[in-house]
Scaffold this active site. Structure first.
Site, short mmCIF file in Angstrom:
data_model
loop_
_atom_site.label_atom_id
_atom_site.label_comp_id
_atom_site.label_asym_id
_atom_site.label_seq_id
_atom_site.Cartn_x
_atom_site.Cartn_y
_atom_site.Cartn_z
N LYS A 13 0.82 -1.22 0.00
CA LYS A 13 0.00 0.00 0.00
C LYS A 13 0.86 1.27 0.00
CE LYS A 13 -2.35 -0.93 3.80
NZ LYS A 13 -1.78 -2.23 4.18
N ARG A 88 -9.40 1.17 9.12
CA ARG A 88 -9.01 -0.22 9.37
C ARG A 88 -10.09 -0.97 10.13
NH1 ARG A 88 -3.06 0.64 9.08
NH2 ARG A 88 -1.97 -1.31 9.23
N ARG A 122 11.38 -6.38 4.56
CA ARG A 122 11.15 -4.95 4.30
C ARG A 122 12.08 -4.09 5.15
NH1 ARG A 122 5.07 -2.81 4.51
NH2 ARG A 122 5.17 -3.20 6.73
N ARG A 151 11.43 -2.01 10.77
CA ARG A 151 10.42 -1.61 11.74
C ARG A 151 10.29 -2.71 12.80
NH1 ARG A 151 5.11 -0.07 8.30
NH2 ARG A 151 4.15 -1.04 10.11
N ARG A 162 -0.42 -8.87 13.27
CA ARG A 162 -0.95 -7.84 12.37
C ARG A 162 -1.82 -8.46 11.29
NH1 ARG A 162 4.21 -5.09 10.38
NH2 ARG A 162 2.80 -3.72 9.24
P1 AMP Z 1 0.97 0.61 9.01
O1 AMP Z 1 2.19 1.43 8.80
O2 AMP Z 1 -0.21 1.09 8.21
O3 AMP Z 1 1.22 -0.87 8.82
O4 AMP Z 1 0.54 0.79 10.54
C1 AMP Z 1 1.41 0.42 11.60
C2 AMP Z 1 0.62 0.28 12.89
O5 AMP Z 1 0.00 1.52 13.21
C3 AMP Z 1 -0.54 -0.73 12.83
O6 AMP Z 1 -0.12 -2.05 13.08
C4 AMP Z 1 -1.43 -0.19 13.94
O7 AMP Z 1 -0.92 -0.50 15.22
C5 AMP Z 1 -1.30 1.32 13.76
N1 AMP Z 1 -2.30 1.88 12.82
C6 AMP Z 1 -2.06 2.50 11.64
N2 AMP Z 1 -3.21 2.90 11.07
C7 AMP Z 1 -4.20 2.52 11.91
C8 AMP Z 1 -5.62 2.63 11.86
N3 AMP Z 1 -6.26 3.22 10.84
N4 AMP Z 1 -6.32 2.13 12.92
C9 AMP Z 1 -5.71 1.55 13.97
N5 AMP Z 1 -4.38 1.40 14.05
C10 AMP Z 1 -3.62 1.87 13.04
#
Ligand code: AMP
Length: 205
Positions: A13, A88, A122, A151, A162
């Protein structure tokens, strides 16, 4: 143009979002990037979010919604925006319905067995947020000069949580947006360029 990129963690994404946002001249809004920056700066929001993120769990809806409401008021969102990693949950999507109209939702589909391999290889740039995969990028330098890192939540034990969170809470959004006639489905199990081309074709159509 107001769009959402849906898909499991590791679907690509972030990579695709950068290209789409540049092509349409719209803001790229990654809630994950916003949260990581809050964590780095040690803000109260960052401190609250960190424990959830470290465990691979979703941050509570009210925290995310407050952050997004502020973000879409910024001047760079005037021409539109692309959400990457938001909404989400169905609750987040329902609040979003009340605050703005989304035109298109692109779902990038990748089978679970490919996600672990993608995420564990990654590496991310702390300066510009670019991501690379160890199989196609030698060394630890980003093109912007930053030193790449892994990360914490990309480590194997957290990735499984996740992916489970995605199936439990996020996947239902595919039906939610399909019923509204806004969903475009794209095969994400292909090269970055091939996925980008399919997205562009779908959006142009
Ligand atoms: P991402 O970089 O999109 O994979 O997000 C990393 C982490 O941030 C996720 O595993 C969640 O803990 C948190 N996170 C990001 N976006 C959201 C969202 N829209 N709702 C809830 N948690 C989020």
């Amino acid at each position: 143009m107001k769009m959402i990129l849906l898909g499991p963690p590791g679907a690509g994404k972030g990579t695709q979002a950068k290209g789409i946002a540049a092509r349409y001249g719209i803001a790229h809004i990654s809630t994950g990037d916003m949260l990581r920056s809050e964590v780095r700066e040690g803000t109260p929001l960052g401190r609250e979010a960190k424990a959830y993120m470290d465990n691979g769990q979703l941050v509570p809806d009210d925290v995310i919604i407050g952050m997004v409401k502020n973000r879409i008021q910024q001047p760079d969102c005037q021409n539109g925006f692309l959400f990457d990693g938001f909404p989400r949950t169905i609750a987040q999507a329902e609040v979003l319905e009340q605050i703005t109209d989304i035109d298109r939702v692109i779902d990038i589909e990748v089978p679970d067995e490919r996600l672990i391999e993608r995420i564990s290889g990654r590496r991310m740039c702390p300066l510009c947020g670019a991501t690379y995969h160890v199989s196609t990028h030698a060394g630890d330098k980003c093109s912007c000069g930053g030193t790449l890192y892994q990360r914490d939540d990309d480590k194997a034990e957290t990735v499984a949580v996740r992916v489970r969170e995605y199936h439990r809470k996020t996947e239902a959004l595919i039906d939610f947006y399909a019923q509204k006639g806004k969903l475009l489905r794209v095969n994400g199990d292909a090269t970055v360029d091939a996925v980008a081309e399919e997205i562009a074709r779908e959006l142009d159509a």
